[in-house]
Write a protein that holds these residues in place. Structure first.
Motif, PDB file in Angstrom:
ATOM      1  N   GLY A  61       0.958  -1.103  -0.105  1.00  0.00           N
ATOM      2  CA  GLY A  61       0.021  -0.059   0.053  1.00  0.00           C
ATOM      3  C   GLY A  61       0.967   1.182   0.102  1.00  0.00           C
ATOM      4  O   GLY A  61       2.066   1.204  -0.111  1.00  0.00           O
ATOM      5  N   LYS A  62       0.175   2.285   0.101  1.00  0.00           N
ATOM      6  CA  LYS A  62       0.910   3.811   0.154  1.00  0.00           C
ATOM      7  C   LYS A  62       1.633   3.801   1.395  1.00  0.00           C
ATOM      8  O   LYS A  62       1.335   3.479   2.527  1.00  0.00           O
ATOM      9  CB  LYS A  62      -0.229   4.879   0.177  1.00  0.00           C
ATOM     10  CG  LYS A  62       0.027   6.160   0.009  1.00  0.00           C
ATOM     11  CD  LYS A  62      -0.946   6.994  -0.073  1.00  0.00           C
ATOM     12  CE  LYS A  62      -0.383   8.550  -0.035  1.00  0.00           C
ATOM     13  NZ  LYS A  62       0.821   9.051   0.866  1.00  0.00           N
ATOM     14  N   ASN A  63       2.943   4.341   1.018  1.00  0.00           N
ATOM     15  CA  ASN A  63       3.837   4.568   2.174  1.00  0.00           C
ATOM     16  C   ASN A  63       3.368   5.915   2.740  1.00  0.00           C
ATOM     17  O   ASN A  63       2.931   6.540   2.470  1.00  0.00           O
ATOM     18  CB  ASN A  63       5.309   4.744   1.653  1.00  0.00           C
ATOM     19  CG  ASN A  63       5.585   5.638   0.494  1.00  0.00           C
ATOM     20  OD1 ASN A  63       4.669   5.337  -0.754  1.00  0.00           O
ATOM     21  ND2 ASN A  63       6.453   6.690   0.581  1.00  0.00           N
ATOM     22  N   ARG A  64       3.521   5.783   4.430  1.00  0.00           N
ATOM     23  CA  ARG A  64       3.265   6.799   5.142  1.00  0.00           C
ATOM     24  C   ARG A  64       3.996   7.837   5.377  1.00  0.00           C
ATOM     25  O   ARG A  64       3.705   9.041   5.614  1.00  0.00           O
ATOM     26  CB  ARG A  64       2.795   6.219   6.507  1.00  0.00           C
ATOM     27  CG  ARG A  64       1.451   5.210   6.310  1.00  0.00           C
ATOM     28  CD  ARG A  64       1.048   4.766   7.705  1.00  0.00           C
ATOM     29  NE  ARG A  64       0.583   5.713   8.578  1.00  0.00           N
ATOM     30  CZ  ARG A  64       0.135   5.780   9.620  1.00  0.00           C
ATOM     31  NH1 ARG A  64       0.241   4.433  10.188  1.00  0.00           N
ATOM     32  NH2 ARG A  64      -0.349   6.672  10.331  1.00  0.00           N
ATOM     33  N   VAL A  65       5.279   7.770   5.012  1.00  0.00           N
ATOM     34  CA  VAL A  65       6.304   8.749   4.906  1.00  0.00           C
ATOM     35  C   VAL A  65       7.177   8.804   3.544  1.00  0.00           C
ATOM     36  O   VAL A  65       7.233   7.748   2.966  1.00  0.00           O
ATOM     37  CB  VAL A  65       7.506   8.353   6.171  1.00  0.00           C
ATOM     38  CG1 VAL A  65       8.530   9.274   6.020  1.00  0.00           C
ATOM     39  CG2 VAL A  65       6.882   8.414   7.333  1.00  0.00           C
ATOM     40  N   HIS A  66       7.416   9.860   3.109  1.00  0.00           N
ATOM     41  CA  HIS A  66       7.957  10.156   1.754  1.00  0.00           C
ATOM     42  C   HIS A  66       8.892  11.031   1.702  1.00  0.00           C
ATOM     43  O   HIS A  66       8.983  12.012   2.498  1.00  0.00           O
ATOM     44  CB  HIS A  66       6.954   9.987   0.453  1.00  0.00           C
ATOM     45  CG  HIS A  66       6.120  11.360   0.673  1.00  0.00           C
ATOM     46  ND1 HIS A  66       4.901  11.416   1.301  1.00  0.00           N
ATOM     47  CD2 HIS A  66       6.472  12.569   0.000  1.00  0.00           C
ATOM     48  CE1 HIS A  66       4.847  12.878   1.230  1.00  0.00           C
ATOM     49  NE2 HIS A  66       5.665  13.367   0.481  1.00  0.00           N
ATOM     50  N   VAL A  89       3.208   9.561 -11.058  1.00  0.00           N
ATOM     51  CA  VAL A  89       1.939   9.258 -10.504  1.00  0.00           C
ATOM     52  C   VAL A  89       1.139  10.078 -10.430  1.00  0.00           C
ATOM     53  O   VAL A  89      -0.202  10.031 -11.048  1.00  0.00           O
ATOM     54  CB  VAL A  89       2.357   8.766  -9.063  1.00  0.00           C
ATOM     55  CG1 VAL A  89       0.902   8.592  -8.291  1.00  0.00           C
ATOM     56  CG2 VAL A  89       3.248   7.666  -8.831  1.00  0.00           C
ATOM     57  N   HIS A  90       1.618  11.409 -10.332  1.00  0.00           N
ATOM     58  CA  HIS A  90       0.525  12.643 -10.111  1.00  0.00           C
ATOM     59  C   HIS A  90       1.493  13.959 -10.197  1.00  0.00           C
ATOM     60  O   HIS A  90       2.469  14.087  -9.818  1.00  0.00           O
ATOM     61  CB  HIS A  90      -0.141  12.637  -8.967  1.00  0.00           C
ATOM     62  CG  HIS A  90      -1.233  13.652  -8.603  1.00  0.00           C
ATOM     63  ND1 HIS A  90      -2.318  13.614  -9.035  1.00  0.00           N
ATOM     64  CD2 HIS A  90      -1.293  14.675  -7.858  1.00  0.00           C
ATOM     65  CE1 HIS A  90      -2.956  14.760  -8.704  1.00  0.00           C
ATOM     66  NE2 HIS A  90      -2.173  15.530  -7.706  1.00  0.00           N
ATOM     67  N   ARG A  91       0.613  14.978 -10.924  1.00  0.00           N
ATOM     68  CA  ARG A  91       1.102  16.406 -10.978  1.00  0.00           C
ATOM     69  C   ARG A  91       0.314  17.382 -10.148  1.00  0.00           C
ATOM     70  O   ARG A  91      -0.975  17.068 -10.180  1.00  0.00           O
ATOM     71  CB  ARG A  91       1.334  16.792 -12.184  1.00  0.00           C
ATOM     72  CG  ARG A  91       2.526  16.156 -12.892  1.00  0.00           C
ATOM     73  CD  ARG A  91       2.502  16.868 -14.393  1.00  0.00           C
ATOM     74  NE  ARG A  91       3.952  16.212 -15.218  1.00  0.00           N
ATOM     75  CZ  ARG A  91       5.070  16.871 -15.281  1.00  0.00           C
ATOM     76  NH1 ARG A  91       5.171  17.987 -14.871  1.00  0.00           N
ATOM     77  NH2 ARG A  91       6.123  16.295 -15.735  1.00  0.00           N
ATOM     78  N   ALA A 103       7.125   7.179  -8.285  1.00  0.00           N
ATOM     79  CA  ALA A 103       7.268   6.029  -7.554  1.00  0.00           C
ATOM     80  C   ALA A 103       8.808   5.537  -8.087  1.00  0.00           C
ATOM     81  O   ALA A 103       8.988   5.380  -9.396  1.00  0.00           O
ATOM     82  CB  ALA A 103       6.365   4.931  -7.679  1.00  0.00           C
ATOM     83  N   ASP A 104       9.520   5.081  -7.154  1.00  0.00           N
ATOM     84  CA  ASP A 104      10.777   4.542  -7.573  1.00  0.00           C
ATOM     85  C   ASP A 104      10.511   3.073  -8.053  1.00  0.00           C
ATOM     86  O   ASP A 104       9.491   2.548  -8.030  1.00  0.00           O
ATOM     87  CB  ASP A 104      11.940   4.529  -6.283  1.00  0.00           C
ATOM     88  CG  ASP A 104      11.479   3.637  -5.251  1.00  0.00           C
ATOM     89  OD1 ASP A 104      10.878   2.780  -5.054  1.00  0.00           O
ATOM     90  OD2 ASP A 104      12.210   3.589  -4.256  1.00  0.00           O
ATOM     91  N   PHE A 110       7.599   9.246  -3.893  1.00  0.00           N
ATOM     92  CA  PHE A 110       8.329  10.434  -3.604  1.00  0.00           C
ATOM     93  C   PHE A 110       7.897  11.537  -4.444  1.00  0.00           C
ATOM     94  O   PHE A 110       7.390  11.420  -5.652  1.00  0.00           O
ATOM     95  CB  PHE A 110       9.877  10.195  -3.651  1.00  0.00           C
ATOM     96  CG  PHE A 110      10.454   9.962  -4.980  1.00  0.00           C
ATOM     97  CD1 PHE A 110      11.071  10.913  -5.809  1.00  0.00           C
ATOM     98  CD2 PHE A 110      10.374   8.695  -5.514  1.00  0.00           C
ATOM     99  CE1 PHE A 110      11.580  10.719  -7.193  1.00  0.00           C
ATOM    100  CE2 PHE A 110      10.704   8.428  -6.771  1.00  0.00           C
ATOM    101  CZ  PHE A 110      11.321   9.489  -7.596  1.00  0.00           C
ATOM    102  N   CYS A 111       8.336  12.934  -3.867  1.00  0.00           N
ATOM    103  CA  CYS A 111       7.818  13.978  -4.659  1.00  0.00           C
ATOM    104  C   CYS A 111       9.071  14.860  -5.170  1.00  0.00           C
ATOM    105  O   CYS A 111      10.134  15.034  -4.147  1.00  0.00           O
ATOM    106  CB  CYS A 111       6.877  14.815  -3.852  1.00  0.00           C
ATOM    107  SG  CYS A 111       5.313  14.079  -3.501  1.00  0.00           S
TER     108      CYS A 111
END
Length: 116
Positions: A61-66, A89-91, A103-104, A110-111
């Motif tokens: 699932g989605k990581n809670r820290v990035h 993933v998203h802009r 996503a790595d 990560f952003c």
């Protein structure tokens, strides 16, 4: 007393290639390879380090820290990261601040941001 960040660590089923990927893209270097179980990447011009540890079952699932990374050339940096194996993933844009979530190769989000 105060706390300070010693390292940001990623769980991975195969940490060696992931550590190498992050080292190459940040200009860092693999400082330690602890028998293939735990890698430490030293980041350039920083005391910060990234850790990559072998786990048999990474958290789903989605990581809670990035990580939030900064650049002056957002589009160029995103193109470089995608060419190296990241997935866009998203802009998002908010006034004069823009960021892209990626996503790595292991799927860790990560952003990369530009602005302010």
């Amino acid at each position: 007393m105060a706390l300070s960040i010693g390292m940001i660590t990623f769980d991975s089923a195969n940490p060696g290639p992931l550590a190498t990927w992050w080292a190459e893209l940040t200009g860092g270097r693999i400082e330690q390879d602890n028998g293939g179980y735990f890698y430490i990447v030293a980041l350039p011009d920083s005391a910060q380090k990234l850790g990559f540890q072998a786990v048999s079952d990474p958290t789903p699932g989605k990581n809670r820290v990035h990580l939030d990374l900064n650049t002056e050339h957002l589009d160029g940096e995103v193109k470089r990261l995608v060419a190296a194996g990241a997935t866009e993933v998203h802009r998002q844009e908010l006034d004069d601040f823009s960021w892209v979530t990626l996503a790595d190769p292991d799927g860790n989000l990560f952003c990369v941001a530009s602005g302010h």
